[in-house]
Scaffold this active site. Sequence first.
Site, PDB file in Angstrom:
ATOM      1  N   TYR A 143       0.820  -1.213   0.000  1.00 38.69           N
ATOM      2  CA  TYR A 143       0.000   0.000   0.000  1.00 38.69           C
ATOM      3  C   TYR A 143       0.854   1.263   0.000  1.00 38.69           C
ATOM      4  O   TYR A 143       0.416   2.306  -0.457  1.00 38.69           O
ATOM      5  CB  TYR A 143      -0.921   0.031   1.219  1.00 38.69           C
ATOM      6  N   LYS A 194       3.002 -15.120   1.740  1.00 32.01           N
ATOM      7  CA  LYS A 194       3.279 -15.966   0.576  1.00 32.01           C
ATOM      8  C   LYS A 194       4.785 -16.204   0.528  1.00 32.01           C
ATOM      9  O   LYS A 194       5.481 -15.775  -0.403  1.00 32.01           O
ATOM     10  CB  LYS A 194       2.786 -15.283  -0.717  1.00 32.01           C
ATOM     11  N   ASP A 227      -3.196 -17.793  -0.013  1.00 31.65           N
ATOM     12  CA  ASP A 227      -4.237 -18.422  -0.843  1.00 31.65           C
ATOM     13  C   ASP A 227      -4.898 -19.573  -0.090  1.00 31.65           C
ATOM     14  O   ASP A 227      -6.125 -19.716  -0.088  1.00 31.65           O
ATOM     15  CB  ASP A 227      -3.655 -18.876  -2.194  1.00 31.65           C
ATOM     16  N   ASP A 251      -6.483  -6.968   3.824  1.00 32.04           N
ATOM     17  CA  ASP A 251      -7.616  -6.325   3.147  1.00 32.04           C
ATOM     18  C   ASP A 251      -8.519  -7.396   2.528  1.00 32.04           C
ATOM     19  O   ASP A 251      -9.742  -7.380   2.694  1.00 32.04           O
ATOM     20  CB  ASP A 251      -7.074  -5.386   2.064  1.00 32.04           C
ATOM     21  N   ASP A 255     -12.426  -9.124   4.011  1.00 31.24           N
ATOM     22  CA  ASP A 255     -13.700  -9.116   3.269  1.00 31.24           C
ATOM     23  C   ASP A 255     -14.310 -10.518   3.251  1.00 31.24           C
ATOM     24  O   ASP A 255     -15.520 -10.693   3.413  1.00 31.24           O
ATOM     25  CB  ASP A 255     -13.510  -8.637   1.816  1.00 31.24           C
TER      26      ASP A 255
HETATM   27  C1  IPM Z   1     -10.547  -1.282   3.716  1.00 35.66           C
HETATM   28  C2  IPM Z   1     -10.817  -0.626   2.391  1.00 35.66           C
HETATM   29  C3  IPM Z   1      -9.680   0.342   2.089  1.00 35.66           C
HETATM   30  C4  IPM Z   1      -8.404  -0.456   1.938  1.00 35.66           C
HETATM   31  C5  IPM Z   1      -9.910   1.259   0.866  1.00 35.66           C
HETATM   32  C6  IPM Z   1     -11.205   2.023   0.968  1.00 35.66           C
HETATM   33  C7  IPM Z   1      -8.760   2.195   0.643  1.00 35.66           C
HETATM   34  O1  IPM Z   1     -10.993  -1.594   1.415  1.00 35.66           O
HETATM   35  O2  IPM Z   1     -10.394  -0.564   4.719  1.00 35.66           O
HETATM   36  O3  IPM Z   1     -10.525  -2.518   3.768  1.00 35.66           O
HETATM   37  O4  IPM Z   1      -8.085  -0.986   0.860  1.00 35.66           O
HETATM   38  O5  IPM Z   1      -7.673  -0.565   2.927  1.00 35.66           O
HETATM   39 MG    MG Z   2     -11.036  -3.596   2.112  1.00 34.36          MG
END
Ligand code: IPM
Ligand code: MG
Length: 371
Positions: A143, A194, A227, A251, A255
């Site tokens: 990042y 990884k 993975d 990240d 999710d």
């Molecule tokens: C998160 C989001 C952010 C990230 C974006 C909005 C920049 O997806 O906080 O998970 O990638 O960190």
């Molecule tokens: Mg995210």
Amino acid sequence: MAEIGKVLLLAGDGIGPEVMTEVRRVMSWFEKRRNLGFALEEDLVGGAAYDRHEVPVTDATMDKAGQADAVLFGAVGGPKYDDLPFQLKPERGLLRLRKDLGLFANLRPAIVFGPLADASSLKRELVEDLDIMILRELTGGIYFGQPRGIETLPDGQRRGINTQVYTTEEITRIARVGFELARKRRGRVTSVEKANVMEAGILWREEVTKLHGAEYGDVSLDHMYADNCCMQLIRQPKQFDVIVTDNLFGDILSDAAAQLTGSLGMLPSASLGAADANGRRKAMYEPVHGSAPDIAGQGIANPLAMIQSFGMMLRYSFDRDADADLLDRAIGDTLAGGLRTADIMQSGMERVSTQAMGEAIVNALERAHNQ
Ligand code: IPM
Ligand code: MG
């Protein structure tokens, strides 16, 4: 009434302001009924800041954030801002807050509330009572790594570059947070990288192993490729306790973990900096869901990730565990009572708006408080 701390509210874009309204309703209840007042300030971030100031976060806002005990953050981004130059995009405001405040430790708990076990896309028995903590490194890795950019090559082709980079210190400080969290939970850490294809992953694995051997022999540690971890999260999520991983893998994995809980609308997060001499940490609390432009302005967003983020603030910035427990209980009771926002709606339940969910949480708090 004594104020116990200074909190900066950054509602941002999309559904950010809608869920922020509901968390403020909950905060007012805590102020009135539990004597828990905060000195509140509000400011703009993301697209909202760009519309007013032509930057996604101003230096003045950064100063306020630096002086606050905690920042409560809604969400940023939206299609209106898609064509802005990279440095002006709403997300850059969020990334600057994380980076400049030094919030390297991002805690993303994935907890399945009993009444929501059927809202998950996995079978009930796989997710019932799930309680895992994804610990994401938040200020390093790909990042922020240099070099980065888009360049044009002599033959006219373009090349996009990002760099995955981690130092010993960056790895050990996040691993330490992971081991400390595990000690207060079920004593297990899974470190994810990884190492089979990336040198930064090899270093990650070596440094985590070294710290474990030197200081955390009481915690069990295993390693997993990212993975495989993705697959294991969906195959058998309850095998995990604390997952510690880098910025990008965190990240993605968070999710996936969010969906285990039924909806991205249920996942809160805390981003913490290093402790100062008094043990205080800079901190920002935000829902994982983002600005959800597709449903913004309709009053149907789920405010529970935002409200739980306030719960994490009570725990991690203000040591108010009893109040945070009360809030968790109120959320559990409300869900058990059958109220659902659209994202977690199931047949036989009552579908409610963002505002009605916020009001229901306040009513449930009142009941739990009086018991
Ligand atoms: C998160 C989001 C952010 C990230 C974006 C909005 C920049 O997806 O906080 O998970 O990638 O960190
Ligand atoms: Mg995210």
